[in-house]
Design a protein around this motif. Structure first.
Motif, short mmCIF file in Angstrom:
data_model
loop_
_atom_site.label_atom_id
_atom_site.label_comp_id
_atom_site.label_asym_id
_atom_site.label_seq_id
_atom_site.Cartn_x
_atom_site.Cartn_y
_atom_site.Cartn_z
N LYS A 1 -45.96 79.80 -66.52
CA LYS A 1 -46.34 78.27 -67.11
C LYS A 1 -45.86 78.30 -68.54
O LYS A 1 -46.65 78.88 -69.60
N GLU A 2 -45.12 77.23 -69.30
CA GLU A 2 -44.75 77.08 -70.68
C GLU A 2 -44.91 75.80 -71.36
O GLU A 2 -44.60 74.98 -70.38
N TYR A 3 -45.68 75.62 -72.24
CA TYR A 3 -45.37 74.30 -73.20
C TYR A 3 -44.84 74.45 -74.41
O TYR A 3 -45.49 74.99 -75.43
N LYS A 4 -43.47 74.08 -74.06
CA LYS A 4 -42.64 73.69 -75.03
C LYS A 4 -42.62 75.92 -75.65
O LYS A 4 -42.10 76.83 -75.54
N ASN A 5 -43.29 76.08 -76.91
CA ASN A 5 -42.77 77.11 -77.27
C ASN A 5 -44.25 78.39 -76.86
O ASN A 5 -44.61 78.71 -77.48
N LEU A 6 -45.13 77.24 -76.64
CA LEU A 6 -46.29 78.46 -76.25
C LEU A 6 -46.50 78.97 -74.57
O LEU A 6 -46.59 78.16 -73.76
N LYS A 7 -47.17 80.41 -74.30
CA LYS A 7 -46.80 80.72 -72.88
C LYS A 7 -48.12 80.69 -72.38
O LYS A 7 -49.06 80.75 -73.11
N ALA A 8 -48.72 79.55 -72.11
CA ALA A 8 -50.13 79.50 -71.16
C ALA A 8 -50.69 80.38 -69.98
O ALA A 8 -52.15 80.89 -69.67
N VAL A 9 -49.54 80.20 -68.48
CA VAL A 9 -49.38 81.66 -68.55
C VAL A 9 -48.65 82.24 -67.68
O VAL A 9 -47.20 82.78 -67.97
N ASP A 10 -49.02 83.92 -67.78
CA ASP A 10 -47.64 84.61 -68.07
C ASP A 10 -48.14 85.45 -66.57
O ASP A 10 -48.83 87.02 -66.71
#
Length: 47
Positions: free
Chosen positions: A12-21
């Motif tokens: 899960k990504e928000y713009k350029n922040l990867k919240a879940v990998d």
């Protein structure tokens, strides 16, 4: 036991922040799953 929920390689990504990998998990019949998340006003929600 049979899987009732199975998640594999969730990202899960928000713009350029990867919240879940690469999150993976299984929930078998008869197990209890609780998920916590926070909101921007410091509230905690339990599902």
């Amino acid at each position: 036991m049979e899987n009732v929920i199975e998640v594999k390689n969730l990202v899960k990504e928000y713009k350029n922040l990867k919240a879940v990998d690469d999150l993976s998990f299984e929930v078998h019949g008869g197990e209890i799953l609780g998920l916590l998340r926070t909101k921007w006003k410091r509230k905690i929600y339990y599902y």
